[in-house]
Enzyme design. Structure first.
Site, mmCIF file in Angstrom:
data_model
loop_
_atom_site.group_PDB
_atom_site.id
_atom_site.type_symbol
_atom_site.label_atom_id
_atom_site.label_comp_id
_atom_site.label_asym_id
_atom_site.label_seq_id
_atom_site.Cartn_x
_atom_site.Cartn_y
_atom_site.Cartn_z
ATOM 1 N N LYS A 1 -5.182 -9.094 -6.413
ATOM 2 C CA LYS A 1 -6.376 -9.280 -5.578
ATOM 3 C C LYS A 1 -7.495 -8.323 -5.999
ATOM 4 C CE LYS A 1 -6.857 -7.505 -1.450
ATOM 5 N NZ LYS A 1 -7.185 -7.114 -0.093
ATOM 6 N N LYS B 1 0.823 -1.217 0.000
ATOM 7 C CA LYS B 1 0.000 0.000 0.000
ATOM 8 C C LYS B 1 0.852 1.260 0.000
ATOM 9 C CE LYS B 1 -4.433 -1.605 1.590
ATOM 10 N NZ LYS B 1 -5.579 -1.450 2.451
ATOM 11 N N LYS C 1 -11.410 -3.038 -3.229
ATOM 12 C CA LYS C 1 -12.338 -1.893 -3.276
ATOM 13 C C LYS C 1 -11.683 -0.673 -3.904
ATOM 14 C CE LYS C 1 -13.782 -2.569 1.427
ATOM 15 N NZ LYS C 1 -12.458 -2.660 2.044
HETATM 16 N N1 AQP Z 1 -10.196 -10.214 -3.005
HETATM 17 C C1 AQP Z 1 -10.478 -10.757 -1.817
HETATM 18 N N2 AQP Z 1 -10.681 -12.083 -1.713
HETATM 19 C C2 AQP Z 1 -10.980 -12.655 -0.515
HETATM 20 N N3 AQP Z 1 -11.110 -11.944 0.623
HETATM 21 C C3 AQP Z 1 -10.935 -10.616 0.551
HETATM 22 N N4 AQP Z 1 -10.994 -9.650 1.468
HETATM 23 C C4 AQP Z 1 -10.742 -8.448 0.884
HETATM 24 N N5 AQP Z 1 -10.513 -8.617 -0.415
HETATM 25 C C5 AQP Z 1 -10.618 -9.948 -0.661
HETATM 26 C C6 AQP Z 1 -11.280 -9.877 2.874
HETATM 27 O O1 AQP Z 1 -12.286 -8.955 3.273
HETATM 28 C C7 AQP Z 1 -12.039 -8.582 4.628
HETATM 29 C C8 AQP Z 1 -12.061 -7.094 4.745
HETATM 30 O O2 AQP Z 1 -10.974 -6.532 4.069
HETATM 31 P P1 AQP Z 1 -10.751 -4.961 4.143
HETATM 32 O O3 AQP Z 1 -11.708 -4.295 3.277
HETATM 33 O O4 AQP Z 1 -10.781 -4.507 5.543
HETATM 34 O O5 AQP Z 1 -9.305 -4.766 3.670
HETATM 35 P P2 AQP Z 1 -8.594 -5.295 2.402
HETATM 36 O O6 AQP Z 1 -8.252 -6.732 2.599
HETATM 37 O O7 AQP Z 1 -7.444 -4.378 2.169
HETATM 38 O O8 AQP Z 1 -9.710 -5.190 1.262
HETATM 39 P P3 AQP Z 1 -9.679 -4.325 -0.021
HETATM 40 O O9 AQP Z 1 -10.965 -4.551 -0.737
HETATM 41 O O10 AQP Z 1 -8.426 -4.635 -0.795
HETATM 42 O O11 AQP Z 1 -9.678 -2.856 0.537
HETATM 43 P P4 AQP Z 1 -8.717 -1.673 0.129
HETATM 44 O O12 AQP Z 1 -8.783 -1.604 -1.358
HETATM 45 O O13 AQP Z 1 -9.258 -0.460 0.811
HETATM 46 O O14 AQP Z 1 -7.360 -2.050 0.625
HETATM 47 C C9 AQP Z 1 -10.711 -9.199 5.055
HETATM 48 O O15 AQP Z 1 -10.987 -10.366 5.788
HETATM 49 C C10 AQP Z 1 -10.073 -9.537 3.740
HETATM 50 O O16 AQP Z 1 -9.210 -10.643 3.857
#
Ligand code: AQP
Length: 339
Positions: A201, A118, A204
C-alpha cells in the site's frame, strides 16, 4: 434487532503521521468532498491521538496536524459545510474509547491485521495504544452516531469491528443506542499501491519518499516520481484482464482512471498498446493538473497557522454540541452517577 432511524451523518479521519499522499487523497479525501451536501451532515477529523500510537516527534506532529487541516481545505473540504476537527480537541472521543475498551474483547483486537503489520515481529514492544487503536476508532465514529464512514480498503476490518462494538454495547445494555455504521469504500482507487512495489500500500510512513506522491510535491517532483515508478517490460493491454498478475501496471492504470474519473475499460481503450514510456508522461500531466493547485493552496494556508487554529477551535465547538449529549447518555446507560 431493528435499528431506529439515525440522521444520516458522515464521519471520517486521517492521521497526521506524515504528509498526505495520493492514496489518502484518492481513497479518502475525494470521497469526503463528494459527500458534502444536503444529504449528510459531515464531520472530518485530524486523528492526532491515533498518530501517536507510533512515535511522533512533538514538533513534527504539531506541524503535520496543521498541514493536514490545510490539505483537507485545499482539497475542497469547506469548514462551514463540514465540521472540521482535531481529535484531541473533542475529549468525548477518548472518553467513549475507554467505555469501548471495556466492551471490546482482547481476541477481537488480536485479529486486526493492521496491528500485526504495524507492530511487526516484535509486537511485545508495540505501544498499548497501537493494540487498542480500533476501540478509539470506533469511538471516533460512534460518538457522532455516524451512519456512513468513507474510507480506503485498508480500514474495512476496523469498520467491521466498529459494527461489532456497537452491536455488543446495544446488546449488553439492552438498548438501540448506537447505529450499525455503513462503510463507504467506493471509487476507482480504494487501495493505491506504492510506486516502488505494486503489492504494498502507498503509505505516508514508508521510508522511501519515491514510493508515494505527496500532496505537497511540486510538479517536477510528481513527474519525476511517476517517471521512476516501477513497471514491467510489457506494453499496456487493451482489456482489464491483461492487467492480471501485473500489480505495478494495474496500480498506475487505476491511478490514471481515478484521476480522470473514467472506468478502467475506457482508459484502456485509449492507452492500450502504449509503452510505459508513452503512458507515464500522460499520467504525470493528469496528476500535476489535479494536484499542483492543491499543493499551492496548502502552502498558502499553512503560512497562517493562527487561521488554521481558529478553524479547528470553531470545529471543536460545533462538534461538542453533538458529542457531549451522546457521552452523557452513554454514562447514564452504563450506570455512572449523574453529575
Ligand atoms: N494507499 C491508500 N489507498 C487508498 N486509501 C488509502 N488510505 C490510506 N492509504 C491509502 C485511506 O486514507 C484514510 C486515512 O488513513 P490514515 O492516514 O489515517 O491511516 P493509514 O490507512 O494507515 O494511512 P497511511 O498513509 O498508511 O498512514 P501511516 O503510514 O501513518 O500508517 C483511510 O480512509 C485510509 O483507508
Amino acid at each position: 434487532m431493528i435499528q431506529p432511524s439515525f440522521a444520516p451523518r458522515v464521519f471520517s479521519g486521517i492521521q497526521p503521521s506524515g504528509e498526505l499522499t495520493l492514496g489518502n487523497y484518492l481513497g479518502a479525501i475525494k470521497r469526503f468532498v463528494d459527500m458534502q451536501g444536503p444529504e449528510f451532515e459531515t464531520v472530518y477529523c485530524m486523528v492526532d491521538l491515533h498518530a501517536m500510537t507510533v512515535w511522533q516527534e512533538p514538533h513534527d506532529l504539531l506541524k503535520s496536524t496543521r498541514e493536514l487541516c490545510a490539505g483537507f481545505i485545499a482539497s475542497g473540504i469547506d469548514p462551514e459545510r463540514s465540521i472540521l476537527i482535531c481529535q484531541s480537541h473533542v475529549p468525548e472521543h477518548a472518553q467513549l474509547a475507554w467505555i469501548f475498551n471495556c466492551v471490546a474483547r482482547v481476541g477481537w483486537m488480536q485479529r486486526m491485521t493492521q496491528f500485526k503489520d504495524k507492530a511487526g515481529k516484535n509486537s511485545q514492544r508495540a505501544s498499548l495504544g497501537l493494540f487498542c487503536y480500533p476501540a478509539l476508532m470506533a469511538a471516533d465514529i460512534l460518538i457522532y452516531h455516524a451512519t456512513h464512514v468513507p474510507v480506503g480498503e485498508d480500514q474495512k476490518q476496523h469498520l467491521e469491528l466498529t459494527r461489532d462494538i456497537a452491536a455488543k454495547f446495544n446488546h449488553d445494555y439492552g438498548v438501540e443506542f448506537f447505529p450499525i455504521t455503513e462503510p463507504v469504500i467506493e471509487g476507482l482507487a480504494t487501495r493505491v499501491m506504492s510506486l516502488r512495489d505494486g503489492t504494498k500500500k502507498m503509505s505516508k510512513s514508508d521510508p522511501s519518499d519515491m514510493s508515494r506522491i505527496n500532496l505537497t510535491d511540486n510538479s517536477d517532483t510528481i513527474a519525476l516520481k511517476i517517471r521512476k515508478a516501477r513497471t514491467d517490460t510489457q506494453s499496456l493491454p487493451s482489456e482489464p484482464d491483461g492487467l492480471k498478475e501485473r500489480p505495478e501496471a494495474q496500480n498506475l492504470v487505476n491511478i490514471y482512471a481515478a484521476l480522470a474519473g473514467q472506468p478502467i475499460e475506457k482508459v484502456l481503450e485509449e492507452i492500450g498498446g502504449k509503452q510505459f514510456s508513452e503512458f507515464k508522461p500522460l499520467l504525470a500531466d493528469l496528476a500535476v493538473a489535479e494536484l499542483a493547485p492543491i499543493s499551492t493552496k496548502i502552502k498558502k494556508l499553512t503560512s497562517d497557522t493562527s487561521e488554521i487554529d481558529r478553524i479547528l477551535r470553531r470545529g471543536a465547538e460545533r462538534a461538542r454540541h453533538i458529542t457531549h449529549p451522546i457521552l452523557e447518555r452513554v454514562y447514564q446507560i452504563v450506570g455512572m452517577v449523574p453529575k
